[in-house]
Design an enzyme around this catalytic site. Sequence first.
Site, PDB file in Angstrom:
ATOM      1  CB  SER A 124      -0.881  -0.021   1.252  1.00 50.28           C
ATOM      2  OG  SER A 124      -1.642   1.160   1.345  1.00 50.28           O
ATOM      3  CE  LYS A 150      -4.676   0.083   0.374  1.00 50.09           C
ATOM      4  NZ  LYS A 150      -5.349  -0.734   1.410  1.00 50.09           N
ATOM      5  CE  LYS A 152      -4.096   3.892   2.115  1.00 49.06           C
ATOM      6  NZ  LYS A 152      -5.317   3.313   2.699  1.00 49.06           N
ATOM      7  CG  ASP A 177      -7.813   2.258   0.549  1.00 50.55           C
ATOM      8  OD1 ASP A 177      -8.972   2.717   0.645  1.00 50.55           O
ATOM      9  OD2 ASP A 177      -7.210   1.725   1.502  1.00 50.55           O
ATOM     10  CD  GLU A 202      -8.805  -0.965   0.691  1.00 48.66           C
ATOM     11  OE1 GLU A 202      -7.826  -1.139  -0.058  1.00 48.66           O
ATOM     12  OE2 GLU A 202      -8.732  -1.068   1.926  1.00 48.66           O
ATOM     13  CG  ASP A 227     -10.540  -1.011   4.942  1.00 44.68           C
ATOM     14  OD1 ASP A 227     -10.837  -1.449   6.061  1.00 44.68           O
ATOM     15  OD2 ASP A 227      -9.452  -0.418   4.751  1.00 44.68           O
ATOM     16  CE  LYS A 251      -7.256  -2.151   6.711  1.00 42.66           C
ATOM     17  NZ  LYS A 251      -7.475  -0.693   6.682  1.00 42.66           N
ATOM     18  N   GLY A 279      -3.948  -4.034   6.198  1.00 41.23           N
ATOM     19  CA  GLY A 279      -2.952  -3.688   7.213  1.00 41.23           C
ATOM     20  C   GLY A 279      -3.258  -2.337   7.825  1.00 41.23           C
TER      21      GLY A 279
END
Length: 359
Positions: A124, A150, A152, A177, A202, A227, A251, A279
């Site tokens: 990520s 991934k 952000k 995400d 996400e 998520d 998670k 995570g």
Amino acid sequence: MPLVHFFETSFGRTYGRKMVLVEAVSGGVSGWGEVTCGEQPYYNEEWTEGAWELLKSYVVPSLLGRTLETAAEAGRHTAGMKGHRMTRGGMETACWDLEARLKGVPLWRLIGGGARKEIPCGVSIGIQDSVQQLLGKIGTEVEAGYRRIKMKIKPGWDVEVIREVRREFPSIPLMADANSAYTLGDIERLKRLDEFGLMMIEQPLAHDEIIDHAQLQAALETAVCLDECIRTAHHAEQAIRLKACRIINIKLGRVGGFAEAKRVHDVCEANGIPVWCGGMLESGVGRAHNIALATLKNFTLPGDVSASRRYWKRDIIDPWVEVTKQGTIETGDGPGFGYDLDPDFLASVRVRQESFTAQ
Ligand code: OSB
Ligand code: MG
């Protein structure tokens, strides 16, 4: 613990972590858990100082001195508390590690995992100061062997940035995400992401909005992955029934520990929804728990569990978590979560400690 590199999401930038570890002791054996919440209540309602207070006032007193047949019962004793699943999960996961160590078995076996010996890893990557910096980071991780990237996103760091990433890396497995940064008013903007062949997007919409995600998923070609929205197996059932997502990120902390994580996993498996392990910038303790979790059968997609050295100059476990050139983490046969604590380093980064003993 200072992070090697700052981590920025749509809700803010973090330069270091302050986390609460829980040590559960029975019969002279210790099990360890980690409260995975942030320092501030922006990912969800939990935060480090709040976790400390809740542990002292409610979570520890509800378990201290109790006889448990199995760690699977631990969560029941804190089930009357609303929310705060990461805090309750710090205790629950410590109980699972304790049971595994008391029995001398690997944690992955105790939870019913072991479907794979090596877990597939992704990374990520946070929002950077420049697109150039992001491209450099992606290049490094692809080179290291990670199986998916991934990135952000947030309004203003989305369509144009992903376009640049796709120009440089046309075929890497890529996802984005948003950590709840958009609303249904942004639907036209989110539709523009369809052209980039993302594995998934996400949590684009609000942290507690399953119904809006159903409307968005119906309008997108790209799979939605939830998520923040999924805190229980019941939420997973609702999201699946409403077609709010096609993938779920599990998670451990967000759902309150292993017992609920397994239930979410099972609901998804029964409905043909693949899952992956998310995570929360964990220390080695939380990371080791995530590795055990990701050996359950339906964790078929690469997760956000990656090498210790991506986060820390020095981790608090020994050995550190390492990733193979094939982008996997190998699981071992050691008892509990399979790593030792590094007591000297732990003592050097500890700022507070309290102990509670049953009468
Ligand atoms: O949404 O997955 C998230 C980190 C902090 C809070 C939320 C998230 C994340 C990550 C990092 O994406 C995952 C990791 O590398 O631990
Ligand atoms: Mg996320």
